[in-house]
Structure formats: structure tokens, C-alpha cells
Design a protein around this motif. Structure first.
Motif, mmCIF file in Angstrom:
data_model
loop_
_atom_site.group_PDB
_atom_site.id
_atom_site.type_symbol
_atom_site.label_atom_id
_atom_site.label_comp_id
_atom_site.label_asym_id
_atom_site.label_seq_id
_atom_site.Cartn_x
_atom_site.Cartn_y
_atom_site.Cartn_z
ATOM 1 N N VAL A 281 0.914 5.152 -12.447
ATOM 2 C CA VAL A 281 -0.205 4.753 -11.596
ATOM 3 C C VAL A 281 0.162 3.470 -10.873
ATOM 4 C CG1 VAL A 281 -2.672 4.242 -11.476
ATOM 5 C CG2 VAL A 281 -1.802 5.694 -13.310
ATOM 6 N N ARG A 282 -0.023 3.451 -9.574
ATOM 7 C CA ARG A 282 0.199 2.216 -8.828
ATOM 8 C C ARG A 282 -1.009 1.924 -7.951
ATOM 9 N NH1 ARG A 282 2.254 3.082 -3.342
ATOM 10 N NH2 ARG A 282 2.732 5.285 -2.977
ATOM 11 N N VAL A 283 -1.311 0.648 -7.825
ATOM 12 C CA VAL A 283 -2.355 0.238 -6.900
ATOM 13 C C VAL A 283 -1.752 0.296 -5.501
ATOM 14 C CG1 VAL A 283 -3.868 -1.641 -6.158
ATOM 15 C CG2 VAL A 283 -3.541 -1.175 -8.597
ATOM 16 N N PHE A 284 -2.319 1.139 -4.680
ATOM 17 C CA PHE A 284 -1.797 1.421 -3.350
ATOM 18 C C PHE A 284 -1.769 0.147 -2.498
ATOM 19 C CE2 PHE A 284 -2.649 3.657 0.896
ATOM 20 C CZ PHE A 284 -1.340 4.091 1.029
ATOM 21 N N GLN A 285 -0.658 -0.042 -1.785
ATOM 22 C CA GLN A 285 -0.440 -1.174 -0.881
ATOM 23 C C GLN A 285 -0.253 -2.519 -1.607
ATOM 24 O OE1 GLN A 285 -3.837 -0.917 1.810
ATOM 25 N NE2 GLN A 285 -2.769 0.514 3.134
ATOM 26 N N HIS A 286 -0.059 -2.472 -2.927
ATOM 27 C CA HIS A 286 0.199 -3.689 -3.693
ATOM 28 C C HIS A 286 1.519 -3.503 -4.426
ATOM 29 C CE1 HIS A 286 -0.681 -7.251 -6.116
ATOM 30 N NE2 HIS A 286 -0.171 -6.565 -7.136
#
Length: 383
Positions: A281-286
Motif C-alpha cells: 500500500v502506498r499513499v499516492f503522490q507521496h
């Protein structure tokens, strides 16, 4: 509202953030007698927005879509021409092209930001030129508040002699390379829809450094009325001007813009910490979001590593009365645009399938924020 009602109230992605200052200025506008479009609040709002974005001219309009439409007309969009649009965007970007009679040509996006891919743009421009097509504009979109890579995009468009119309509807308050969102391109469009980082209920703004363009847009947006005693019209115009009352909302919102952005940024940091140890899971644009307004925070889920889908989290949030939604469905996949030409890599399709936008509004109350965090935490504990 009772505590029980507050608990059961649905948590929205980005509800309007208005308060006493907005009420004060709206009452002032009403009592002044300037109710219809135009008036001193509109003039002041335009001056304030031009200063904020570093532009020479700002024209307050009824929507961001109206701003895009008029900007594209000024760029020469008409039947027989092509306008390049990112496929990862809201429908308004493509719809505005269709309003002019031009053909939208969709280009895929960058994996990390969801913004227009500069290398693909260059290839598309080259292919279209080789085919004898007339490309009159490129419309980069600042997705979820992240400015497009104008450092790369602008020189490409300049080489091909193509006008840039910046769709900054989502990015007011953001920066790129030290410059504010809305300052890029021949023209730029802002949106003040109810869910944006600041709102005038409905409304938008066209930004430009060219006085003639600003004057032309003002003329077209007031039904192209000629300066005569009677109503005289020599060409088709539009009813696109913002009302003085709504401009009063905008002035108050602009005063509070930085503090509202900071609350959104704080919420993003909580999401970053919440998902920090979750593989897949990645926080998009971060990272890389230091210049973003954090309008909406999204996560991208790789089910091969998580064992669960973005849709699974969305369902859990929905059961808890919390709104979430996928990233924009790409324009090339929309039924209305499926016959449109495009240059694709599959990135936008993957982001749509694996991305989920989470509650991000500056108006969220602490109890609502805690409810969101608790629900996500409980979901992660189950999967």
C-alpha cells in the motif's frame, strides 16, 4: 445536532469548509444590492486571485468547465482540430473540448503522480503532426492537487508550437518549481466547486497574462453583448459570469486558503503514518508532495502483496458511513469517449483499478477523522 446524529452522519471526502467570515461577506454583498453577476465583490475576488497565482488577469466565471471552454476557444479549438487531454481526469476536461467542436485525443499518465506523461505527450504530438493533424492545445491536469510536470511539458509544447491550457481546477495553492498553480500555460482554469480546496458553491476562474484574452473572455462570458443601448449581438456568447454574492464567498475562502490547506496536509500525514508499515500500500503522490495542496489523499493497493483489494477497503468504509471512491475512471474507458483516439500504456487503467481516495477535507471534525482512522485500522487488523 446530537452526539448520536453526529456519530451516524456520513463522513464525506471533501465537504465545503465555510464559517463566520463567509457569512459576514455574503451578508455584506446582499445588503449592498449587488446580487446579480458582476459587482465590487467580483472585482475584488479577481484581484485577489490574480495576486495569489502570480497572473496579470483573472476572470471570475460560473465554473471551472466554463473557464476551460473559453480558454480552448481562445486557443483556436474548433471542428477539424485536435486537443490533447490526459486520460486520467474528470470528464469536464474532455467535455470542454467537445463543446468547441474539436476532437479530444487522450494520452496516458505517469505512474507516480497520475499526471500527463511528458514522453508520451511528445510522441503523440509527433505522430499527430506527421499525420497532418492540427493540434491547437494541450491541457495538462493537476491531478488531486499535484501540479503537472510543467518543467518538462512546456518546452515540448513550445517546440511543437502548441498552446498550453492548464487545468488547475484541483490545485489552487499548490506549487511547481517555485511557481504557483495557475501560473502555467497561456491560460489556466480554476474550479471553486463545493468539494474543492476552496469553494464559492459553484464557480471558476480563468487566469492569463494577456490583457486581450482576459477582455475577450469577459465579453464572451456575458453573452457577447455589444456596447450599445439596446441588446446587440454579432456572435454567440455564453452566460458564464460569477455572481457578486458567490464572489463574496470566494474572498473569505481565499483569506483562509492556507490554513485550510494545512489541515488537509495534516490529514495526509496521518494517512502516511497509518499505512507506513503496510506492504503493498502506498499513499499516492507521496513522497514529493511538499508543494501540493493535498486536495484529496488516495492510496494505491497492490493486491499481490496485500491479499486484499482497494474495493475491499471501500466496502468497509461504506459500511461505517464513510465516503471513499476510486481514482478517476480514465476518459478512454468512458462509454461516451470509447471511440476517441488515444495513446495508452495501461497506467491510468491500473490506477483506476487499484486506487482509492479517502476523506481529505479541511472541514472534517476531529471525531470524524478519528472514525475514519479507527475504521481503516480495524480493517487492516482483519486482513
Amino acid at each position: 445536532m446530537s452526539a448520536v446524529q453526529q456519530t451516524r452522519q456520513r463522513v464525506l471526502l471533501s465537504p465545503p469548509d465555510v464559517g463566520p467570515r463567509e457569512e459576514e461577506l455574503v451578508v455584506e454583498a446582499v445588503r449592498s444590492g449587488w446580487i446579480a453577476p458582476l459587482g465590487p465583490m467580483v472585482d475584488a475576488f479577481e484581484r485577489g486571485m490574480a495576486e495569489r497565482t502570480g497572473r496579470q488577469h483573472a476572470v471570475a466565471l460560473s465554473s471551472g468547465t466554463a473557464a476551460l471552454h473559453l480558454a480552448l476557444l481562445e486557443a483556436g479549438a474548433k471542428a477539424g482540430t485536435v486537443v490533447i487531454v490526459p486520460t486520467m481526469t474528470f470528464a469536464a476536461t474532455a467535455n470542454a473540448v467537445v463543446y468547441t467542436g474539436a476532437e479530444p485525443f487522450f494520452v496516458d499518465c505517469d505512474e507516480e503522480t497520475g499526471n500527463l506523461d511528458p514522453e508520451l505527450l511528445e510522441r503523440a504530438l509527433g505522430d499527430l503532426r506527421a499525420a497532418g493533424e492540427v493540434v491547437v492545445a494541450v491541457v495538462p491536469v493537476d491531478l488531486l492537487g499535484r501540479c503537472a510536470d510543467y518543467t518538462a511539458l512546456l518546452p515540448i509544447c513550445e517546440r511543437f508550437g502548441v498552446t498550453v491550457v492548464s487545468d488547475a481546477a484541483e490545485s489552487l495553492g499548490s506549487t511547481h518549481a517555485g511557481r504557483p498553480a495557475g501560473s502555467f500555460g497561456s491560460t489556466a482554469a480554476l474550479s471553486f466547486n463545493g468539494n474543492k480546496v476552496m469553494t464559492t458553491s459553484g464557480g471558476g476562474m480563468l487566469l492569463t497574462d494577456d490583457a486581450a484574452t482576459a477582455e475577450r473572455v469577459r465579453y464572451l462570458s456575458t453573452q457577447a453583448r455589444q456596447p450599445s443601448v439596446h441588446y446587440e449581438h454579432t456572435e454567440v456568447g455564453y452566460n458564464y459570469r460569477l455572481s457578486n454574492v458567490l464572489a463574496a464567498l470566494g474572498i473569505a475562502q481565499l483569506e483562509r486558503l492556507d490554513e485550510m490547506i494545512e489541515r488537509r496536509r495534516s490529514l495526509r500525514q496521518r494517512y502516511v503514518k497509518l499505512f507506513a508499515d503496510r506492504v503493498g500500500v502506498r499513499v499516492f503522490q507521496h513522497p514529493g508532495d511538499a508543494g501540493d495542496n493535498c486536495w484529496l489523499t488516495a492510496v494505491v493497493v497492490d493486491p499481490q502483496h496485500t491479499g486484499w483489494l482497494a474495493g475491499d477497503l471501500r466496502k468497509a468504509l461504506d459500511v461505517a458511513g464513510i465516503e471513499s471512491r476510486p481514482l478517476w475512471k480514465p476518459m478512454h474507458a468512458q462509454p461516451i469517449f470509447r471511440s476517441a483516439r488515444s495513446l495508452l500504456t495501461g497506467v491510468a487503467d491500473r490506477l483506476f483499478d487499484t486506487g482509492l481516495t479517502l476523506p481529505s477535507g479541511s472541514a472534517l471534525q476531529p471525531s470524524q477523522t478519528e472514525r475514519v482512522m479507527r475504521t481503516v485500522t480495524e480493517f487492516l487488523g482483519r486482513v
